[in-house]
Every structure is written in structure tokens, then in C-alpha cells.
Write an enzyme that holds these catalytic residues in place. Structure first.
Site, PDB file in Angstrom:
ATOM      1  N   GLU A 173       0.876  -1.249  -0.013  1.00 56.13           N
ATOM      2  CA  GLU A 173      -0.009   0.161  -0.150  1.00 56.13           C
ATOM      3  C   GLU A 173       0.854   1.173   0.014  1.00 56.13           C
ATOM      4  O   GLU A 173       0.501   2.097   0.648  1.00 56.13           O
ATOM      5  CB  GLU A 173      -1.116  -0.004   1.311  1.00 56.13           C
ATOM      6  CG  GLU A 173      -2.124  -1.159   1.027  1.00 56.13           C
ATOM      7  CD  GLU A 173      -3.156  -1.065   2.109  1.00 56.13           C
ATOM      8  OE1 GLU A 173      -3.080  -0.195   2.930  1.00 56.13           O
ATOM      9  OE2 GLU A 173      -4.193  -1.516   1.800  1.00 56.13           O
ATOM     10  N   GLU A 292      -5.458  -8.268  -0.514  1.00 58.00           N
ATOM     11  CA  GLU A 292      -6.141  -8.029   0.668  1.00 58.00           C
ATOM     12  C   GLU A 292      -7.785  -7.567   0.532  1.00 58.00           C
ATOM     13  O   GLU A 292      -8.047  -6.739  -0.520  1.00 58.00           O
ATOM     14  CB  GLU A 292      -5.719  -6.638   1.325  1.00 58.00           C
ATOM     15  CG  GLU A 292      -4.296  -6.827   2.017  1.00 58.00           C
ATOM     16  CD  GLU A 292      -3.930  -5.894   2.762  1.00 58.00           C
ATOM     17  OE1 GLU A 292      -4.765  -5.121   3.500  1.00 58.00           O
ATOM     18  OE2 GLU A 292      -2.592  -5.511   3.040  1.00 58.00           O
TER      19      GLU A 292
HETATM   20  O1  AHR Z   1      -5.299  -5.935   6.775  1.00 62.95           O
HETATM   21  C1  AHR Z   1      -5.311  -4.760   7.851  1.00 62.95           C
HETATM   22  C2  AHR Z   1      -4.488  -3.660   6.796  1.00 62.95           C
HETATM   23  O2  AHR Z   1      -5.359  -2.825   5.846  1.00 62.95           O
HETATM   24  C3  AHR Z   1      -3.176  -3.974   6.387  1.00 62.95           C
HETATM   25  O3  AHR Z   1      -2.237  -3.864   7.387  1.00 62.95           O
HETATM   26  C4  AHR Z   1      -2.982  -2.805   5.426  1.00 62.95           C
HETATM   27  O4  AHR Z   1      -2.388  -3.345   4.204  1.00 62.95           O
HETATM   28  C5  AHR Z   1      -4.389  -2.531   5.053  1.00 62.95           C
HETATM   29  O5  AHR Z   1      -4.446  -1.288   5.125  1.00 62.95           O
END
Ligand code: AHR
Length: 494
Positions: A173, A292
Site C-alpha cells: 500500500e 487484501e
Molecule cells: O489488513 C489490515 C490492513 O489493511 C493492512 O495492514 C493494510 O495493508 C491495509 O490497510
């Protein structure tokens, strides 16, 4: 009652089912690692301190890959802290989650856990506070057989065989201002390209993931992917997508349709990647690693801990039925896009926005979201099929008109399985399945995840309140299954 119809035909092939669609994620965050996968002293702990109860549920969940060690955590992580004798590992501040990291678990323990769980490790690199050199060091430590300083260190630390990690995330990210070492697209694209190029000098066959956007709502969405890929197109295999959804302001209708956003996200990123490929006159295609995704009540999260605790309970969402149905819709969308989304990671695995919950020193249980994932992972086989559905639609505040039925099918020599969600909040959906192209098949099993209370949850005391139950509302010739309101359904034909 609403009526809907879908048609199954093996000719409507999208792509093979990708096992990596069923990946998850273990971050050093909250209780995901400590009192999640690892808890020496727990009654089920094995000789390495791993909880056997969690290992068993991880296997039952049908996990393929596990991304590690973050997430936001990785952008401040020094991997060297987590190797060697545990008693001499340093404690460090974890800026991402305002916690203290003890480093009792590091890459060697994680890979050992992966072998026990039967999953493939997927490693994320720190391109926030660190960069190219530490990435190369970690690669040598993990994957080089022996005979160099770092590979010999791994052997001396007890891992004679190389870890053989194929998939590597080039940071996490990096578009997000919250990320330690956040960068502009151009800065990150150059760093990702340099790192990838050097890693390929070690092993050209690695599979490398460049960071895409942290969400399709990011101000830089679209431009970020284009710029990063302009820099790194030739040396990466994937661009990542991250997306989290939650029910906001009691708008259940929009929430149950959140996969509409995921569809848009995927098609926009694919189009952007192809646009860059066209400009570069490249014949290569960049795939998507949706590394994610989940339901996450982010608006309720307290991410800032006052006093740097060790493994505090963070992001411990307790999922209800409606969450599981929205979640099932996201899974259907990932499968429907298997031609482009060839890897995905449910964030996360244990305790932190997770399908598996634990009590420290105590019980383990399956959240509602466990079930769609486990069923899809177990039953999706062969090829993904488009299902050519016709369905009534409903109006949502966030996405306009959305079909009540959201479905996909998979087909192999063993049979055909339909995964379907009824998004209606109040009415059942009578689903007719046109099976003529499959020959003489019948519905051999139908299960439904539903409840009279859409906000019912599983707890340690009532762990099976929400679980798939046989659906007896099945007719044959033509095949027809009744899908209750707000339900996730699995229909097997053979
Ligand atoms: O999954 C929780 C968080 O969400 C992770 O650390 C991050 O990559 C995202 O913003």
C-alpha cells in the site's frame, strides 16, 4: 417470491479455477500471530509453539497461500530481527499498529508453520523504511541453497532446505499516506522496478507483485497503476488490489451489493494495465493479485494504541450472517474474474478481521465468513463458468440497480457446482437452473447459509449458530432451488 434463472454450459468457460484465489494473510498485527497461529503454552501448542487447533481450522478452510508479514507492519519491519536465537531477538516499536513487536516469530517460524498448514508462503518486502538491499538479502536468506553468508545463516538457524518462496510483494500500500515511507507513484514505480530487476538477477522465475491502489476510492486510483506499471511493466507479473467493505448507516441493500465495486475495481485495473501494455507495445499481460479483501468495520477500528502493547486485540470484527453473505458475493466476484485475478488473499486469517477466532489460552471457533470460503475452496474445481443469469434487480443507494442473484459456477469431470447469493433482504428467490448443456445431471446436494436474524453471529459459546445447512427446497426437471433472503448457497450437480 422472486424468480431467477441461470444457464450452465461447459462452453461458457472463463478460466481454470486458480488455487491461489483461496489465499489468506497473516500480519504481525494484534493477535494474528501471537495467540493466533502461535501460542507456546496453549493446551494444543505443538513442539514449535503453534496452536494445533488453529492449524486444523486453517486446513479445513482450504487455504492455498498465506501472505506475510504485512500489511502496514512490513513497511517498518527489519526481517533480521526475526531470525536466530529467539532469546536474543530485539523488541521493536511497530509504528503501523502502535504496538511492541517481540520478534518471537520471524520468517523461519512462519515458513515452518506454512509447511505444517500445507500452504504456500507469499512474502512481502519492506519498501517503506528499507529497499533494494534488504530485499536481496531476504531473498538470499530464504531461497539460496547454501554456501553464502546469508544462506548459511539460515542453515545455521535450523532451516537446511531453502524456503523456496515464489511469490513476493514489492512493498505494501505504498499509495497510502498512512504507510511508513509512503511514496508518489513515480518514486514507488522506480523503486519497485529496481528491486524487481535485481531480484530477477538472482532468480528470473520469481513471481513479483507491484503495489496497486489501497482502494478504488483513493484519489490517485488509476493514475497510480498507470505510472507504476510504466516503470515496472516488464519486470513484474502482478499488480495488487486491496478492498474492504462494511455496512454503513444501516444500508444493508448497498452492503450486500458491495461486490459491484469489486467488479468495477478489477475491470478498471485490468483496463489500465492493458493500456500501459499497449503503449509499451508489450505482448505480456499483467495479472491481478487481489491480496487484501474482506468485510472490515474500519470505521469502528481503534488503530492507535496508547502504550505500545504486545499483541493487543485489534481489528477483531465479529461477523454476522449479512457479513458472510456480502463476503460470499466478493468470493463469487473473484471467481468470476479468474481470467485476470489469478491470486488473492483474504485479509486476514486469525483474530484480525478473520474467519478464525481464538481465545488466548482457550477456545477456537469459526466465524460466519469461514463457511463460504471453506465451501468454495473445497468445491470449486476444474473451470470457472459464466452462468448467464437473468434475475430481478433492486435499487441501491451506492450502486444503482443491482441483480438480486449473484452467482458463478465451476465445472470438472466430477460435476458442476453453483455458488449463489440472494441479496434480497426480505424475499426468497426461486432459482431455476438450465442444465440441458450438461446432459442428464441432477442436483445432488444443496446447502444454504442463512438465519432469521441477519445479524446473528457465531461465538465461542455458540460456535455453530451460523453454518451451512441442507436446503430441502429442491425440485428436479427443471432443476430449481429456493434461496432464502440474505443467503449464501452451494448447489452441486452431478
Ligand atoms: O489488513 C489490515 C490492513 O489493511 C493492512 O495492514 C493494510 O495493508 C491495509 O490497510
Amino acid at each position: 417470491m422472486h424468480q431467477a434463472k441461470l444457464t450452465l454450459d461447459p462452453a461458457f468457460k472463463v478460466a481454470p479455477v486458480r488455487r491461489r484465489t483461496f489465499g489468506t494473510f497473516v500480519e504481525h498485527l494484534g493477535r494474528c500471530v501471537y495467540t493466533g497461529i502461535y501460542e507456546p503454552g496453549h493446551p494444543t501448542a505443538d513442539e514449535d509453539g503453534f496452536r494445533r487447533d488453529v492449524l486444523e481450522l486453517t486446513r479445513e478452510l482450504g487455504v492455498s497461500t498465506v501472505r506475510y508479514p504485512g500489511g502496514n507492519f512490513v513497511s517498518g519491519y527489519r526481517w533480521e530481527d526475526g531470525v536466530g536465537p529467539v532469546e536474543s531477538r530485539p523488541r521493536r516499536l511497530d509504528l503501523a499498529w502502535h504496538s511492541t513487536e517481540t520478534n518471537e516469530v520471524g520468517v523461519d517460524e512462519f515458513v515452518r508453520w506454512c509447511r505444517k498448514a500445507g500452504v504456500e508462503p507469499m512474502m512481502a518486502l519492506n519498501l517503506g523504511t528499507r529497499g533494494l538491499e534488504s530485499a536481496l538479502d531476504l531473498l538470499e536468506y530464504c531461497n539460496h541453497p547454501s554456501g553464502t553468508a546469508l544462506s548459511d545463516q539460515r542453515v545455521a538457524n535450523g532451516s537446511k532446505e531453502p524456503h523456496g518462496i515464489r511469490m513476493w510483494c514489492l512493498g505494501n500500500e505504498m499509495d497510502g499516506p498512512w504507510q511508513t515511507g509512503h511514496k508518489t507513484a513515480r518514486e514507488y514505480g522506480r523503486l519497485a522496478a529496481e528491486t524487481a530487476r535485481a531480484m530477477r538477477m538472482v532468480d528470473p522465475s520469481l513471481e513479483l507483485v507491484a503495489c496497486g491502489s489501497s482502494g478504488s476510492g483513493m484519489p490517485t486510483f488509476g493514475a497510480w497503476e498507470a505510472t507504476v506499471l510504466e516503470e515496472a511493466y516488464d519486470v513484474v507479473d502482478y499488480i495488487s488490489c486491496h478492498a474492504y467493505y462494511e455496512e454503513k448507516n444501516g444500508d444493508l441493500g448497498s452492503f450486500l451489493a458491495c461486490s459491484t465495486n469489486m467488479e468495477y475495481f478489477i475491470s478498471s485495473v485490468a483496463a489500465t494495465a492493458d493500456h500501459v501494455g499497449a503503449r509499451l507495445k508489450s505482448r505480456k499481460r499483467i495479472d491481478i493479485s487481489f491480496d487484501e479483501w474482506n468485510v472490515w468495520y474500519m470505521s469502528r477500528s481503534r488503530d492507535r494504541q496508547p502504550d505500545w502493547p504486545v499483541a493487543p486485540p485489534l481489528l477483531e470484527d465479529h461477523y454476522h450472517l449479512a457479513d458472510a453473505v456480502a463476503f460470499g458475493g466478493l468470493l463469487i466476484t473473484l471467481l468470476r474474474n479468474s481470467d485476470r485475478v489469478t491470486a488473492a488473499s483474504l485479509a486476514q486469517l486469525v483474530n484480525v478481521i478473520a474467519p478464525i477466532m481464538t481465545e488466548p489460552g482457550g477456545r477456537v471457533w469459526r466465524q460466519t465468513t469461514f463457511h463460504p470460503f471453506a465451501q468454495a475452496s473445497r468445491l470449486a474445481a476444474g473451470d470457472v463458468l459464466r452462468v448467464e443469469a437473468s434475475s430481478p434487480a433492486y435499487e441501491t443507494a451506492d450502486y444503482g440497480e443491482v441483480p438480486l442473484l449473484h452467482a458463478v459456477a465451476t465445472h470438472s469431470d466430477e460435476g458442476t457446482t453453483v455458488f449463489a447469493v440472494n441479496r434480497s433482504a426480505d424475499r426468497p428467490l426461486s432459482l431455476e437452473i438450465d442444465t440441458r448443456a450438461l446432459g442428464g445431471v441432477r442436483v445432488v446436494e444443496a446447502t444454504t447459509l442463512t438465519d432469521t436474524d441477519v445479524y446473528a453471529r457465531n461465538t465461542a459459546d455458540d460456535p455453530d449458530r451460523i453454518a451451512p445447512r441442507p436446503n430441502a427446497d429442491v425440485e428436479h426437471d427443471p432443476a430449481r432451488v429456493l434461496l432464502p433472503p440474505v443467503s449464501w448457497n452451494v448447489i452441486r450437480l452431478a
